[in-house]
Design a protein around this motif. Sequence first.
Motif, PDB file in Angstrom:
ATOM      1  N   GLN A  34     -20.003 -24.045  58.152  1.00  0.00           N
ATOM      2  CA  GLN A  34     -20.156 -22.737  57.090  1.00  0.00           C
ATOM      3  C   GLN A  34     -21.150 -23.610  56.475  1.00  0.00           C
ATOM      4  OE1 GLN A  34     -16.560 -22.434  55.582  1.00  0.00           O
ATOM      5  NE2 GLN A  34     -17.112 -20.221  55.057  1.00  0.00           N
ATOM      6  N   TRP A  35     -21.514 -25.023  56.630  1.00  0.00           N
ATOM      7  CA  TRP A  35     -22.779 -25.713  55.851  1.00  0.00           C
ATOM      8  C   TRP A  35     -23.568 -25.732  56.767  1.00  0.00           C
ATOM      9  CZ3 TRP A  35     -22.806 -29.219  51.584  1.00  0.00           C
ATOM     10  CH2 TRP A  35     -24.012 -29.829  51.206  1.00  0.00           C
ATOM     11  N   THR A  95     -25.321 -22.595  56.932  1.00  0.00           N
ATOM     12  CA  THR A  95     -26.982 -22.200  55.849  1.00  0.00           C
ATOM     13  C   THR A  95     -27.663 -23.395  54.874  1.00  0.00           C
ATOM     14  OG1 THR A  95     -25.003 -22.874  54.479  1.00  0.00           O
ATOM     15  CG2 THR A  95     -24.629 -20.498  55.061  1.00  0.00           C
ATOM     16  N   SER A  96     -27.601 -23.842  56.281  1.00  0.00           N
ATOM     17  CA  SER A  96     -28.505 -25.346  56.157  1.00  0.00           C
ATOM     18  C   SER A  96     -30.168 -25.435  56.602  1.00  0.00           C
ATOM     19  CB  SER A  96     -28.241 -26.737  56.350  1.00  0.00           C
ATOM     20  OG  SER A  96     -27.316 -26.881  55.789  1.00  0.00           O
ATOM     21  N   THR A  97     -30.937 -25.658  56.322  1.00  0.00           N
ATOM     22  CA  THR A  97     -32.672 -25.333  57.529  1.00  0.00           C
ATOM     23  C   THR A  97     -32.623 -26.284  57.905  1.00  0.00           C
ATOM     24  OG1 THR A  97     -33.493 -24.594  55.009  1.00  0.00           O
ATOM     25  CG2 THR A  97     -34.659 -25.631  56.864  1.00  0.00           C
TER      26      THR A  97
END
Length: 336
Positions: A326-327, A330-332
């Motif tokens: 999940q990290w 949602t991370s660039t």
Amino acid sequence: MKPLSRYASLNDYVELARSLGLEPARLIRDCGLDPAGFGTQDRWIPAEAVAELLERSAAESGRDDFGVRLAQLRRFSNLGPLSLVIREEPDVRSALRLLSRHEHMYNEALHTEVIEANGMATIRVNVDVGRAVPVRQAVELTTGVLHGLLRGFAGPTWRPMQVCFSRPAPREAATYLKMFGPQVEFDQDFDGILTYSSDLDAENAMADPLLHAYARQLLGAMTPAREATVADRVRQLVELLLPTGRCTVEQVARSLGVDRRTVHRKLAEDGTTFTAMVDDIRGALAERMVANRRHSLTEVGDLLGFSSVSNFSRWFSARYGVSPRQWRATSTPTSA
């Protein structure tokens, strides 16, 4: 505590090992080092591990001259930022003294001493890794590098009176003769180089007098304001050992030359614990590596020292409230 060295002390090791038919990655891991760390030249590692790697490489390759062969590949720039300062010293003696005075900036196990008497200069080389283990290859590497630096300072026509090694004469001396010339001698009382004191008076062939003052200012900026604390060294070793799967307080204590109680006590004095330090370093690395996308999550878990991706995922979720997947989603994306 046991002395440390920088990864830069092993510059060109991988290339030489491969050329001699060795498996450098395996040897590096067997000595408790991280092959990926060779891309971070300024990271500190146990000097004992460096010496062990050189000795194992010499034994497995059957090349008793492994250290000298590695010295042949060295360049002046391998000293890192210190090379910029030493290069601008006005004469050979001052360049050599500066190198000796600040050798701790790149290798805490290395000790060189210049003794002048009766028109002669003796430059002694000693490598002390904190334990009575073989260091012959490290000594020969250091002596070879020092010989190359002196030729750079004094000019290509300089020749030493004698290059001395305390070891017995090798069966095959061709590499030694090629590097040092016929002046090389074995079974001597010390390791190092003997030359005329007048050779040290010579102008430094690499120096630009107009840059000397600026170089000294640079040295002041490079010199650490304080010595590294035990906590500093533990942090560096944790960063080094995590990817090897050997990041235990016992291993860190052995690398520092102390017992585990000393590590716990010193960290407590700094208001932290070994477990907390490992967890914080893992967290900082995990944030970058999970967002990076260059490694799979399984690889990230391995690099952070987890035995399985499920263990890594549970730790990450407990720390950040979301799973690694999940990290990452949602991370660039990053490239480093």
